[in-house]
Design a protein around this motif. Structure first.
Motif, mmCIF file in Angstrom:
data_model
loop_
_atom_site.group_PDB
_atom_site.id
_atom_site.type_symbol
_atom_site.label_atom_id
_atom_site.label_comp_id
_atom_site.label_asym_id
_atom_site.label_seq_id
_atom_site.Cartn_x
_atom_site.Cartn_y
_atom_site.Cartn_z
ATOM 1 N N VAL A 151 -83.697 -38.344 -41.665
ATOM 2 C CA VAL A 151 -82.704 -37.389 -42.148
ATOM 3 C C VAL A 151 -82.222 -36.516 -40.991
ATOM 4 C CG1 VAL A 151 -83.671 -37.350 -44.478
ATOM 5 C CG2 VAL A 151 -84.481 -35.702 -42.781
ATOM 6 N N SER A 152 -81.216 -35.722 -41.275
ATOM 7 C CA SER A 152 -80.736 -34.771 -40.279
ATOM 8 C C SER A 152 -81.448 -33.428 -40.456
ATOM 9 C CB SER A 152 -79.220 -34.575 -40.403
ATOM 10 O OG SER A 152 -78.918 -33.703 -41.478
ATOM 11 N N THR A 153 -81.225 -32.561 -39.503
ATOM 12 C CA THR A 153 -81.809 -31.218 -39.551
ATOM 13 C C THR A 153 -80.877 -30.231 -40.243
ATOM 14 O OG1 THR A 153 -80.883 -30.785 -37.354
ATOM 15 C CG2 THR A 153 -83.158 -31.590 -37.458
ATOM 16 N N ALA A 154 -79.841 -30.709 -40.924
ATOM 17 C CA ALA A 154 -78.814 -29.834 -41.491
ATOM 18 C C ALA A 154 -79.055 -29.585 -42.978
ATOM 19 C CB ALA A 154 -77.428 -30.444 -41.285
ATOM 20 N N GLY A 155 -78.459 -28.490 -43.469
ATOM 21 C CA GLY A 155 -78.462 -28.191 -44.896
ATOM 22 C C GLY A 155 -79.860 -28.045 -45.466
ATOM 23 N N SER A 156 -80.044 -28.574 -46.663
ATOM 24 C CA SER A 156 -81.316 -28.432 -47.376
ATOM 25 C C SER A 156 -82.322 -29.518 -47.025
ATOM 26 C CB SER A 156 -81.058 -28.484 -48.884
ATOM 27 O OG SER A 156 -80.511 -29.754 -49.218
ATOM 28 N N ALA B 54 -89.226 -31.739 -45.722
ATOM 29 C CA ALA B 54 -90.295 -31.084 -44.957
ATOM 30 C C ALA B 54 -90.695 -31.954 -43.770
ATOM 31 C CB ALA B 54 -91.460 -30.752 -45.879
ATOM 32 N N ASP B 55 -91.999 -32.116 -43.559
ATOM 33 C CA ASP B 55 -92.458 -32.906 -42.414
ATOM 34 C C ASP B 55 -92.759 -34.346 -42.804
ATOM 35 O OD1 ASP B 55 -94.724 -32.583 -43.947
ATOM 36 O OD2 ASP B 55 -96.011 -31.941 -42.286
ATOM 37 N N GLY C 179 -94.116 -39.669 -47.101
ATOM 38 C CA GLY C 179 -92.959 -39.494 -47.969
ATOM 39 C C GLY C 179 -93.324 -39.548 -49.437
ATOM 40 N N GLN C 180 -94.185 -40.485 -49.808
ATOM 41 C CA GLN C 180 -94.583 -40.576 -51.215
ATOM 42 C C GLN C 180 -95.363 -39.345 -51.662
ATOM 43 O OE1 GLN C 180 -96.368 -44.636 -51.244
ATOM 44 N NE2 GLN C 180 -94.850 -45.084 -52.821
ATOM 45 N N ARG C 181 -96.206 -38.831 -50.796
ATOM 46 C CA ARG C 181 -96.940 -37.605 -51.152
ATOM 47 C C ARG C 181 -95.981 -36.439 -51.349
ATOM 48 N NH1 ARG C 181 -100.712 -39.612 -47.261
ATOM 49 N NH2 ARG C 181 -99.877 -38.221 -45.648
ATOM 50 N N ARG C 182 -95.003 -36.323 -50.476
ATOM 51 C CA ARG C 182 -94.032 -35.232 -50.608
ATOM 52 C C ARG C 182 -93.177 -35.408 -51.871
ATOM 53 N NH1 ARG C 182 -92.778 -30.010 -49.990
ATOM 54 N NH2 ARG C 182 -90.556 -29.671 -49.619
ATOM 55 N N ALA C 183 -92.707 -36.610 -52.115
ATOM 56 C CA ALA C 183 -91.841 -36.844 -53.278
ATOM 57 C C ALA C 183 -92.560 -36.567 -54.587
ATOM 58 C CB ALA C 183 -91.319 -38.288 -53.249
ATOM 59 N N ALA C 184 -93.881 -36.769 -54.610
ATOM 60 C CA ALA C 184 -94.646 -36.538 -55.839
ATOM 61 C C ALA C 184 -94.620 -35.080 -56.277
ATOM 62 C CB ALA C 184 -96.094 -36.996 -55.645
ATOM 63 N N GLU C 185 -94.220 -34.175 -55.388
ATOM 64 C CA GLU C 185 -94.152 -32.753 -55.728
ATOM 65 C C GLU C 185 -92.903 -32.405 -56.540
ATOM 66 O OE1 GLU C 185 -94.549 -30.370 -52.195
ATOM 67 O OE2 GLU C 185 -96.060 -31.721 -51.335
ATOM 68 N N PHE C 186 -91.948 -33.328 -56.625
ATOM 69 C CA PHE C 186 -90.667 -33.043 -57.267
ATOM 70 C C PHE C 186 -90.580 -33.818 -58.575
ATOM 71 C CE2 PHE C 186 -90.126 -32.212 -52.811
ATOM 72 C CZ PHE C 186 -89.297 -31.104 -52.752
ATOM 73 N N THR C 187 -90.818 -33.134 -59.688
ATOM 74 C CA THR C 187 -90.770 -33.781 -60.996
ATOM 75 C C THR C 187 -89.757 -33.074 -61.889
ATOM 76 O OG1 THR C 187 -92.466 -32.396 -62.040
ATOM 77 C CG2 THR C 187 -93.232 -34.318 -60.789
ATOM 78 N N TRP C 188 -89.185 -33.846 -62.809
ATOM 79 C CA TRP C 188 -88.240 -33.244 -63.758
ATOM 80 C C TRP C 188 -88.962 -32.364 -64.774
ATOM 81 C CZ3 TRP C 188 -83.491 -32.674 -62.562
ATOM 82 C CH2 TRP C 188 -82.866 -33.593 -61.708
ATOM 83 N N LYS C 189 -90.226 -32.644 -65.032
ATOM 84 C CA LYS C 189 -90.999 -31.759 -65.914
ATOM 85 C C LYS C 189 -91.070 -30.361 -65.316
ATOM 86 C CE LYS C 189 -95.680 -31.065 -67.771
ATOM 87 N NZ LYS C 189 -95.229 -30.569 -69.084
#
Length: 367
Positions: free
Chosen positions: A295-300, A306-307, A341-351
């Motif tokens: 990804v880029s270092t821009a925006g969100s 994160a890392d 990446g999978q560990r980080r993505a697991a933090e984002f849930t629709w619940k």
């Protein structure tokens, strides 16, 4: 256990419910499903043909201006949630609280990425909506900071509620989907970009990196899964020239979810060097599926990824070329980034998004 809901029925903006190609449409459907799983009762307003109050042949803006106030007045819901950045009714309706989701301020911060007419509509309607909103949901801290800097009157009324990513499922393909992927004859290690081809998404940087890699004798297959958008002409023309010169670039256009996520799952690397995002869901989707993302270092993007994803500046073609070469040459490094990446993505849930949104509703009703 479902969380008790004290908000009563919610009038829910469904104006992009029936639009499968839009990010806000995806946000609408995923958030609605998660809210209902938490016990919320939703009435959908303004979809083309779905929901309790469809707009029919009216355009989205025309519906909000002409019919939505009357539809809301006839509803028992005490709160209306507008999900499209700026599209609250222009006046306060008695007995109704207003919540607005703001995804980004890109028409204001990157004005060349939208038409002049849309920029003016966005600016004027957003200003009015922010005057009326009891609470404002921002999909990232980046968006919240940009909003409060430009509209300081919103300080104290904003809340960050990140998107979820657990809607992403690598579903089995039907025979048509399998035949389509076979017809592409993709190599084992290809690079994928997904998103629109407009200037903001910075596909130019990916093409620059491919030219640098080819100059070093490295041919890379790039798959582009995304639709044309405002200002995408120069990128499409350049892709055509590069293909004529022998670059292996496969522009596929918009793809259905099963094919899209299967492409994402199979890619060796996902690349997303956007110049500006309010959230940046595509790289998080790739990370969720176990595909390393650049990804880029821009925006969100630094906030969301994160890392867990290597990053480059949005002008750094040499850096992107070096990262692509390194990851394509090292399965071990790809596995490292895939796991992070999978560990980080697991933090984002629709619940989690629904739980926080319900708290915003309750605060709006108390305001």
């Amino acid at each position: 256990m479902r969380r008790p809901v004290s908000t009563g029925p919610i009038a829910f903006d469904a104006s992009l419910w029936d639009e499968p190609t839009t990010g806000i449409g995806l946000y609408t459907r995923c958030l609605a499903s998660a809210l209902e799983a938490e016990g919320a009762s939703l009435e959908r307003f303004g979809a083309r043909s779905s929901g309790e109050f469809p707009r029919g042949t009216l355009g989205r803006s025309g519906y909000v201006l002409a019919r939505l106030p009357g539809d809301l007045s006839g509803s028992a819901a005490r709160l209306y949630h507008a999900l499209g950045n700026f599209n609250l009714p222009l006046t306060r309706l008695p007995g109704k609280a207003y919540v607005l989701t703001v995804h980004d301020l890109l028409p204001l911060t990157m004005p060349g990425t939208v038409s002049t007419a849309f920029r003016w509509q966005f600016r004027l309607w957003l200003s009015r909506s922010l005057m009326l909103a009891d609470r404002v949901v921002c999909v990232s801290a980046h968006t919240q900071q940009a909003l409060e800097a430009r509209f300081p009157e919103t300080v104290g009324r904003t809340e960050v509620v990140h998107n979820g990513v657990d809607h992403v499922v690598a579903e089995p393909l039907d025979e048509t989907g399998k035949a389509f992927l076979r017809s592409l004859a993709l190599p084992r290690d290809f690079v994928l970009y997904a998103g629109s081809l407009d200037v903001r998404k910075n596909v130019k940087l990916v093409l620059d990196a491919l030219e640098r890699l080819r100059a070093r004798g490295r041919q890379v297959t790039l798959v582009l899964a995304g639709q044309s958008w405002f200002g995408s002409g120069p990128v499409e023309q350049r892709v055509g020239r590069m293909r004529a010169e022998g670059f292996d670039i496969r522009p596929l256009g918009y793809q259905s979810a099963p094919v899209f996520y299967e492409l994402m799952r199979r890619a060796a690397v996902f690349v997303f060097p956007s110049r500006g995002e309010g959230f940046g869901l595509p790289p998080l989707e790739a990370m969720h599926l176990g595909t390393p993302a650049i990804v880029s270092t821009a925006g969100s993007l630094p906030e969301v990824c994160a890392d867990a994803a290597p990053s480059v500046g949005p002008e750094d073609a040499a850096g992107l070329a070096a990262l692509l070469a390194r990851l394509l040459e090292s399965p071990g490094e790809r596995r490292h980034w895939a796991q992070k990446g999978q560990r980080r993505a697991a933090e984002f849930t629709w619940k989690r998004a629904a739980e926080r949104t319900l708290r915003v509703y309750e605060a709006a009703l108390r305001a």
